[in-house]
Design a protein around this motif. Structure first.
Motif, mmCIF file in Angstrom:
data_model
loop_
_atom_site.group_PDB
_atom_site.id
_atom_site.type_symbol
_atom_site.label_atom_id
_atom_site.label_comp_id
_atom_site.label_asym_id
_atom_site.label_seq_id
_atom_site.Cartn_x
_atom_site.Cartn_y
_atom_site.Cartn_z
ATOM 1 N N GLU A 63 -64.488 12.934 19.254
ATOM 2 C CA GLU A 63 -65.721 13.093 18.478
ATOM 3 C C GLU A 63 -65.468 12.808 17.003
ATOM 4 O OE1 GLU A 63 -64.224 15.239 20.760
ATOM 5 O OE2 GLU A 63 -65.145 17.092 20.125
ATOM 6 N N PHE A 64 -64.291 13.206 16.559
ATOM 7 C CA PHE A 64 -63.882 12.991 15.174
ATOM 8 C C PHE A 64 -63.878 11.489 14.885
ATOM 9 C CE2 PHE A 64 -60.667 15.096 12.079
ATOM 10 C CZ PHE A 64 -61.106 14.314 11.050
ATOM 11 N N HIS A 67 -67.327 9.940 14.939
ATOM 12 C CA HIS A 67 -68.055 10.206 13.700
ATOM 13 C C HIS A 67 -67.606 9.270 12.593
ATOM 14 C CE1 HIS A 67 -68.522 12.809 9.950
ATOM 15 N NE2 HIS A 67 -69.720 12.358 10.244
ATOM 16 N N ARG A 68 -66.309 9.079 12.498
ATOM 17 C CA ARG A 68 -65.787 8.191 11.461
ATOM 18 C C ARG A 68 -66.282 6.762 11.678
ATOM 19 N NH1 ARG A 68 -61.900 10.211 8.257
ATOM 20 N NH2 ARG A 68 -61.170 8.168 7.620
ATOM 21 N N LEU A 71 -69.864 6.079 10.632
ATOM 22 C CA LEU A 71 -70.160 5.988 9.205
ATOM 23 C C LEU A 71 -69.697 4.677 8.568
ATOM 24 C CD1 LEU A 71 -69.398 9.620 8.066
ATOM 25 C CD2 LEU A 71 -71.619 8.548 8.269
ATOM 26 N N HIS A 165 -80.203 9.348 10.972
ATOM 27 C CA HIS A 165 -78.841 9.743 10.634
ATOM 28 C C HIS A 165 -78.465 8.986 9.369
ATOM 29 C CE1 HIS A 165 -74.504 10.276 10.820
ATOM 30 N NE2 HIS A 165 -74.709 11.224 11.706
ATOM 31 N N ALA A 166 -77.710 9.659 8.517
ATOM 32 C CA ALA A 166 -77.382 9.046 7.231
ATOM 33 C C ALA A 166 -76.596 7.753 7.377
ATOM 34 C CB ALA A 166 -76.606 10.036 6.369
ATOM 35 N N ASP A 285 -77.586 10.742 23.016
ATOM 36 C CA ASP A 285 -76.538 11.428 23.752
ATOM 37 C C ASP A 285 -75.861 12.384 22.777
ATOM 38 O OD1 ASP A 285 -73.744 10.266 25.749
ATOM 39 O OD2 ASP A 285 -74.795 12.176 25.618
ATOM 40 N N MET A 287 -73.568 14.653 22.154
ATOM 41 C CA MET A 287 -72.218 14.871 21.641
ATOM 42 C C MET A 287 -71.454 13.582 21.435
ATOM 43 S SD MET A 287 -71.265 18.260 21.441
ATOM 44 C CE MET A 287 -69.565 18.370 21.900
ATOM 45 N N ASN A 288 -71.628 12.651 22.330
ATOM 46 C CA ASN A 288 -70.757 11.504 22.247
ATOM 47 C C ASN A 288 -71.294 10.443 21.311
ATOM 48 O OD1 ASN A 288 -68.416 10.259 22.755
ATOM 49 N ND2 ASN A 288 -68.963 9.455 24.752
ATOM 50 N N GLY A 291 -71.186 10.214 15.426
ATOM 51 C CA GLY A 291 -71.636 10.856 14.210
ATOM 52 C C GLY A 291 -72.638 11.955 14.388
ATOM 53 N N TRP A 292 -73.099 12.230 15.566
ATOM 54 C CA TRP A 292 -74.085 13.299 15.670
ATOM 55 C C TRP A 292 -73.418 14.636 15.686
ATOM 56 C CZ3 TRP A 292 -79.201 12.711 15.126
ATOM 57 C CH2 TRP A 292 -79.636 11.388 15.086
#
Lengths: 292, 1143
Positions: A63-64, A67-68, A71, A165-166, A285, A287-288, A291-292
């Motif tokens: 997830e980390f 997210h990266r 962005l 989402h940003a 979705d 969790m996956n 970036g959410w």
């Protein structure tokens, strides 16, 4: 709002790769602010939204990393050619609504640290690739690999809006100001002795005539000149961000106008037309999704 | 002052920079911490125990002989602790690491080896290195494998170089033996008890015995009180019993030649003669008649007078040894106690303060383990002796008797004793009849700070329930020793304390050489003195650890000379000496557990540490110990501190000054050291932050991803604060120096851009407004790791648990419940597990007790499913799975679940100033206010948080943070120093900002400027562990308790929300009877019963068992609990009858 003479005008003071500084005049404050808001949240871009992991033996959790990856700005000049996932006919994703990027990296040598950056992302669409400032740009660091660590994944980039989402926001910051001399007295200074001494003037103050000390307060005056400083993340050219934001506003007005007209006919019954260009009910979705 | 406040590591500071005066003396602090570290007290104490006390204990219990065979003996020649080793006898490589112990639930321990000499047959045999048991090893102590390793080696052992050590690993859990605070032993303390009686008390403590002796005033007469005598003994009789029979001599010993004393003492003398006690024999008989009868029937009947003599010699004031019935020192001691009491009667200012830190001793892991070991060792020896006797008693043996084999059979006693004590925290010592619970605690790994904070924590033996303020109050003598801020709120407030940054706790120093030194320096031996000399106006009595050594007539010179010897490094630097002018005493202390701290010595108005020294320190040519050795710096304990004149800053030095503080901010501890500008805050705010800093989520250790903890919170993007303090650098110090610019930190928080303004109504009562885009970009994002374990057991009857592969349904598909299982029956790493899914598909045999029969396959006994199912509302990912086995060869499966959470409504945040708040609303970036540059805040904080809290430090933090951002450097908010507001304002102005940190913000909604200027800038925010996801709970219907059929309680059991007493009262007040009925019965435990109208008892199914009829049965609804009550009453032979009436 009644505009005298010519309509709104934009004077560009400075423009480069990722920044535009312009002055909007002959417009109302509400329009000016709407433009600012539209640039932040309603100009679509493309960003990684789903990450499928095949191998991840790095120190960072899935997830980390997702997210990266989310962005990382991607070049989105041709974003208009893509559909929103919700509007697309495909079941999962297709080339009409998304771009696939892959990432594969491995560290095999002892004592070496492999830096996985956005440069290692291989896009299937040459027009949609990670943003690079120039050919010497090493890209955005994603993760560092130690010996034996490996990463292999597929990213699905989709079209989206900053308000979802940003990561979909094309701008990092939008500076906005009017009336640098506080002629309109829209704000009250907090002062100890002398406002002029204690409060620094912004740079935009040079573009306007400073008020004379004996000038009477014109309580009918309306703001007229708006100073913008738009800084993008690189996905869309700054001047395009502005024009796309204006398009978004126009589109909205059109929809509103149509709805109003329909509303008039609706007085006798019927439903107002659904606005079409909104992507914010997209199922995600939880969790996956990157970036959410 | 300016250079002092500039940031800088000693080694980074340019040599060309002017070193202004000794302002840079704070460099001594990192040097100190490099030598000492924050947990040095634990390590020192453990090392002292292992290296010294162990030997002493064995020496004291050296010989075991047999009651049967007079020729037999066993003698311990020596003892030592080995290096940590695995206990598995088959292991090829016996070395193991602490981390392996954590993962495998082992105990990190080492063998205790003894050298023995014993009789075997007709020979005397010597054996060396015989293991007698295992002792847990303190991490980073002298016997730990981690000591002295480089960072790379530590990394290979999966150990964090910043981990302080000082704890134990027992059965896989990290256990800390907290520092215990006690009243000092073997010292006279004069105080007033509840009834206003003045008494002098001494708690004697030796290896054999602990006892308390009092000298008190009753009806103007003075008595001696002790537990071993039934009533108070007139002190004169006690003295007479000890051989001082002449009244004149007694008077002289107590009063000297002073008349006032004699007047007060005369009634006591008279009482002795009234009781007709004149000689020693009479006195002993008097006492002997009042000795408490012990249950020691074995001891032969002795004469009462003998018993009295025995008690006086070895029980009363047990710390003073009586050699060959020479009672003189003990008499002198009692006389001094009496004199103190008499002096206090006339002048109450002479009362001692038991809360004075100088009267406190801190008991550390080493001392507690030493007590435990001595007990275990004694038990071991007595068990061994019993066994030896048992064997030797047998007339014939097949083999020659060898104790060695016996010795090895008893190993478990010591091993188990240690493990049990540390694992449970119960210290049970048979010798002292001591039973203390809660000595050890699980090391809190919530954040790095919480672990550090735990290592410096001090608990008091005081009862928490007692409503006394004295022990809880801040003592002026705590200055520099104990942190004034770091204490919990609530019941333990003021009783649990923390060490300050530069505190050191002493270990015992051998007395013999000090005694000799004192005599060399001119102390006259107590045995050669009479009372008149003892109390002559110029004479000062010299005490060594509470024992009278003698008298000096030149106390000033004596003390000065003694200190000179100490500063020259000839004796231990931790020996303290001080003069008490009120009592005309000089006290030398070398006992362990005293709190002390280093100070710079000043003589002739000049500090001994000069610019040159500091320069050499920063060049690495000197270390802290050199300062100590060269007599530039010395350790003072609280008592000696009281005898010194310490200047805070160099400018404060006056001719009387003896010492100079090294650095004022060291009065704070490690946890309070995180707060920027604490000296600008209201004091309780700092205390609140000390409690909250321990709950902040952040990085825990470098090995955090290798750990499998029950619960682990990690921040995804931790940042070091913009405004730091010197303490922040220091507590993570150690490595920064060697790696020069590469700094490692374990922070717990993020620098949030904060706007102090009101926004919407969702920010009242400290709620925070968060920016959604900031959350999208990773602000406050955290990972939560949770451990699940399963033990795959083997049972005594040969059966065993097993882990099965996922079952398939008729179509060959795996049902949803088992979908996450791999072929090995455990969920796969990386998979997402949903609520209700099985992650370890364990099966247990149906029959684990009965014999399954010889030769039968244990697999045929049949298995029942005992799977582990994922509970929780949100799915988790499987982060790690380990398969291993424990010490007892049972297979162990550990599984680590991971969740990544972004902040949501209701999550708790706090700044570093005791200002906590929950997220009240999450706002889109375009709706947030923004500055001229287009910057929008991450957090909007309501300004109402400031006026009543008075956290000015937070405002200055914002200012300094903003200046730091603009200038591109970190700022310092060190206590009593730090970046100055003036300088910060200057930077703001230079960068075109308003000097007070306010900014011009526009509304994101309208685009208009906000009519006021907004205080806007970065503040370090901590995300606290309290998250809504762990707390949400609601229930419509659900499980009920078996017995009462009422809804279960608590979130973990999906319990109901209780309508409590006060809510009930409300409904009664409203007269809402139907609602009450519905809430308390219908929605809870309504139950239909059949009541017999004729007998009033409960029947069943329309039939009354008592009346044997169904004629008068009436169905009705009552709470099941009421039905239960009726039945319970019936079982007690009480008949509850229900009388039904029409209503």
């Amino acid at each position: 709002m009644d505009i005298e003479g010519a309509g709104p005008e934009i004077a560009i003071r400075h423009l480069d790769k990722d920044r535009v500084n312009f002055v909007l005049s002959n417009a109302d404050l509400s329009v000016a602010n709407a433009l600012r808001r539209a640039m932040i949240s309603e100009v679509p871009t493309i960003a990684i939204d789903i990450v499928q992991f095949e191998e991840n033996t790095t120190v960072l959790a899935d997830e980390f990393l997702a997210h990266r990856l989310g962005l990382i700005p991607l070049y989105s000049a041709n974003v208009e050619q893509f559909k929103y996932t919700t509007e697309c006919v495909c079941t999962e994703y297709c080339s009409a609504c998304s771009v696939v990027l892959t990432l594969e990296a491995k560290c095999t040598r002892e004592g070496e640290t492999v830096m996985v950056t956005s440069r290692d992302l291989q896009s299937h669409d040459p027009k949609v690739s990670p943003v690079m400032s120039d050919e010497f740009d090493r890209g955005i660091m994603i993760v560092k690999l130690h010996k034996g660590q490996e990463i292999k994944l597929t990213c699905i980039a989709r079209k989206g809006l900053g308000q979802m989402h940003a990561k979909w926001s094309p701008v990092s910051a939008v500076g906005f100001e009017y009336d640098p001399h506080n002629r309109l007295r829209h704000l009250e200074y907090w002062i100890e002795e002398d406002a002029k001494k204690e409060w620094p003037l912004s740079r935009n103050a040079d573009f306007e005539e400073p008020p004379r000390d004996d000038e009477p307060f014109d309580y009918n005056a309306e703001p007229n000149k708006f100073y913008y400083d738009v800084e993008t993340v690189g996905s869309i050219r700054p001047e395009d961000v502005v024009s796309m934001a204006l398009d978004v506003l126009q589109e909205k007005l059109k929809v509103t106008e149509a709805a109003l007209q329909e509303g008039q006919t609706m007085l006798t019954g019927g439903m107002p037309g659904e606005p079409t260009n909104d992507g914010w009910n997209q199922p995600v979705d939880a969790m996956n999704a990157a970036g959410w | 002052m300016t250079t002092k406040e500039r940031p800088g590591d000693a080694s980074l500071k340019g040599l060309t920079d002017p070193v202004s005066a000794v302002e840079d003396k704070w460099h001594l602090l990192p040097a100190f911490l490099q030598v000492k570290g924050l947990v040095k007290q634990h390590l020192d104490s453990y090392n002292y125990f292992v290296d010294q006390e162990l030997q002493q204990i064995v020496r004291a219990n050296q010989r075991i002989s047999s009651d049967v065979d007079p020729n037999f003996y066993l003698k311990y020649l020596g003892i030592r602790l080995g290096m940590p080793e695995r206990s598995d006898p088959l292991a090829v490589d016996k070395s193991y690491t602490p981390h392996e112990c954590r993962l495998r639930d082992l105990t990190y321990s080492a063998n205790i080896y003894v050298d023995i000499e014993y009789v075997r047959g007709r020979q005397i045999v010597i054996r060396r290195g015989v293991p007698i048991g295992r002792m847990p090893v303190m991490l980073r102590s002298s016997h730990c494998v981690l000591t002295g390793r480089s960072e790379a080696e530590l990394a290979r052992m999966q150990e964090c170089p910043l981990d302080p050590g000082g704890y134990f690993i027992v059965n896989g859990t990290e256990k800390v033996i907290l520092i215990q605070e006690q009243l000092s032993k073997n010292r006279i303390i004069v105080e007033k008890d509840g009834k206003g009686i003045i008494q002098a008390s001494v708690t004697s403590s030796t290896h054999e015995r602990k006892s308390k002796t009092y000298v008190l005033v009753k009806h103007d007469k003075i008595y001696l009180r002790h537990n071993s005598v039934t009533e108070d003994i007139p002190v004169v009789i006690a003295l007479k019993a000890m051989g001082i029979t002449s009244d004149q001599e007694i008077a002289l010993l107590v009063c000297g030649t002073e008349k006032e004393f004699l007047e007060k003492f005369a009634p006591s003398l008279e009482e002795a003669s009234r009781l007709k006690v004149f000689t020693q024999k009479q006195a002993l008989e008097y006492i002997g008649g009042r000795v408490k009868q012990t249950r020691r029937f074995a001891a032969a009947r002795r004469l009462p007078s003998d018993e009295a003599l025995e008690i006086l010699a070895s029980v009363v004031l047990a710390h003073l040894s009586v050699e060959q019935l020479n009672f003189r020192p003990k008499c002198m001691y009692i006389a001094v106690m009496v004199r103190r009491v008499i002096a206090t009667i006339s002048d109450e200012r002479l009362l001692d303060d038991r809360d004075f830190v100088g009267n406190k001793r801190l008991e550390l892991a080493g001392q507690l383990l030493s007590l435990l070991f001595e007990d275990l060792f004694k038990k071991f020896n007595s068990d061994l002796k019993l066994n030896i006797d048992k064997v030797l008693k047998k007339p014939s043996r097949t083999q020659e008797f060898d104790v060695y084999t016996q010795l090895q059979m008893h190993g478990d006693h010591i091993t188990g004793g240690f493990v049990r004590a540390i694992a449970t925290g119960n210290w049970v010592l048979k010798r002292f009849k001591m039973e203390r619970a809660g000595i050890t605690h699980v090391l809190s790994r919530l954040s790095y700070i919480s672990a550090l904070g735990m290592m410096t924590r001090i608990t008091s033996q005081f009862e928490k329930t007692r409503k006394v303020s004295g022990p809880r109050a801040l003592q002026p003598s705590q200055w520099g020793m104990l942190c004034p801020s770091d204490t919990p709120e609530g019941e333990a407030c003021g009783l649990v304390k923390n060490l300050a940054l530069m505190t050191h706790i002493t270990t015992d120093v051998e007395e013999g050489s000090i005694r000799r030194l004192a005599f060399v320096l001119g102390v006259e031996d107590i045995n050669l003195l009479s009372g008149s000399e003892l109390y002559s106006p110029s004479a000062y009595i010299v005490f060594l650890n509470g024992e009278i050594l003698g008298v000096t007539r030149t106390p000033g010179r004596f003390v000065a000379n003694f200190r000179r010897v100490r500063r020259a490094g000839r004796i231990s630097p931790f020996i303290s000496i001080y003069t008490n002018t009120h009592h005309h005493n000089v006290h030398i202390a070398s006992d362990g557990g005293r709190i002390c701290r280093p100070l710079i010595i000043v003589d002739h108005r000049r500090p001994r540490v000069t610019v040159e020294h500091v320069k050499m320190l920063s060049e690495g040519k000197m270390v802290f110990d050199d300062f100590l050795q060269q007599g530039l710096v010395e350790y003072l304990d609280v008592n000696e501190e009281n005898d010194s004149n310490i200047a805070l800053y160099e400018k404060d030095i006056v001719p009387e000054t003896t010492h100079l503080e090294i650095e004022p901010f060291t009065i704070l501890g490690a946890v309070a050291g995180l707060i920027p500008y604490p000296h600008h805050n209201q004091s309780p705010r700092n205390t609140y932050q000390c409690a909250m800093g321990k709950q902040a989520i952040g990085a825990i250790a470098y090995n955090q991803l290798n750990r499998i903890d029950t619960l682990l919170y990690l921040l995804v993007y931790p940042q070091q604060p913009m405004v730091k303090t010197k303490t922040i650098e220091l507590i993570k110090y150690d490595k920064a120096r060697t790696l020069l610019l590469q700094r490692y930190y374990l922070p717990a928080g993020q620098n949030a851009t904060v706007a102090v303004m009101s926004y919407s109504g969702y920010d009242i009562e400290d709620a925070l407004v968060l920016n959604k885009s900031s959350l999208d970009r990773g602000f406050g994002r955290c990972q939560v790791m949770r451990k699940q374990t399963a033990l795959i057991r083997r049972y005594a009857n040969g059966t065993f648990d097993r882990v099965a592969d996922p079952p398939r349904d008729a179509n060959g598909d795996i049902p949803f419940k088992f979908q996450k299982l791999d072929a090995d029956g455990v969920a796969a790493v990386g998979d997402r597990v949903f609520p209700g899914q099985v992650y370890i598909n364990k099966q247990s045999p149906t029959n684990t007790n009965a014999d399954i029969g010889v030769g039968q396959n244990p697999l045929e006994t049949g298995f029942k499913a005992t799977p582990m199912t994922y509970k929780g509302l949100e799915p988790s990912y499987v982060d790690k799975v380990i398969f291993t086995n424990t010490e007892s060869e049972q297979a162990l499966v550990k599984l680590l679940f991971r969740q990544t959470r972004r902040p949501e409504l209701g999550d708790k945040f706090s700044s570093r100033h005791g200002q906590k708040g929950v997220c009240g609303i999450i706002v889109q970036q375009e709706d947030m206010p923004f500055s001229l540059q287009g910057i929008s805040p991450d957090i909007i904080m309501n300004p109402h948080g400031f006026p009543s809290r008075m956290t000015v430090g937070k405002m200055i933090e914002l200012l300094a943070g903003k200046a730091g951002v603009l200038k591109g450097e970190l700022q310092y908010g060190t206590a009593f120093g730090g970046s100055k507001v003036e300088d910060m304002s200057r930077i703001l102005i230079d960068n075109g900002f308003e000097y007070s940190g306010k900014d011009y913000l526009s509304s994101g909604i309208t685009g208009e400027p906000l009519s006021a200027y907004i205080f806007f800038g970065p503040i370090y925010y901590q995300k606290l562990k309290h998250m809504v996801m762990d707390k949400v709970h609601a229930r419509a219907r659900g499980p009920r308790a078996l017995l009462t059929r009422q809804p279960t309680e608590g979130r973990s059991r999906d319990g109901g929300l209780r309508l409590g007493e006060m809510e009930r009262d409300c409904l009664i007040g409203h007269g809402a009877s139907r609602l009450l009925l519905e809430r308390l019965m219908v929605s809870s435990d309504a139950f239909e019963v059949h009541v017999c109208e004729s007998c009033g008892l409960l029947g069943y199914g329309g039939w009354c068992q008592r009346c044997r009829s169904s004629a008068h049965m009436a169905p009705m609804k009552i709470p099941y609990a009421a039905k239960l009550l009726f039945q319970e009453l019936q079982s007690m032979n009480i008949v509850p009858r229900l009388i039904l009436e029409d209503y």
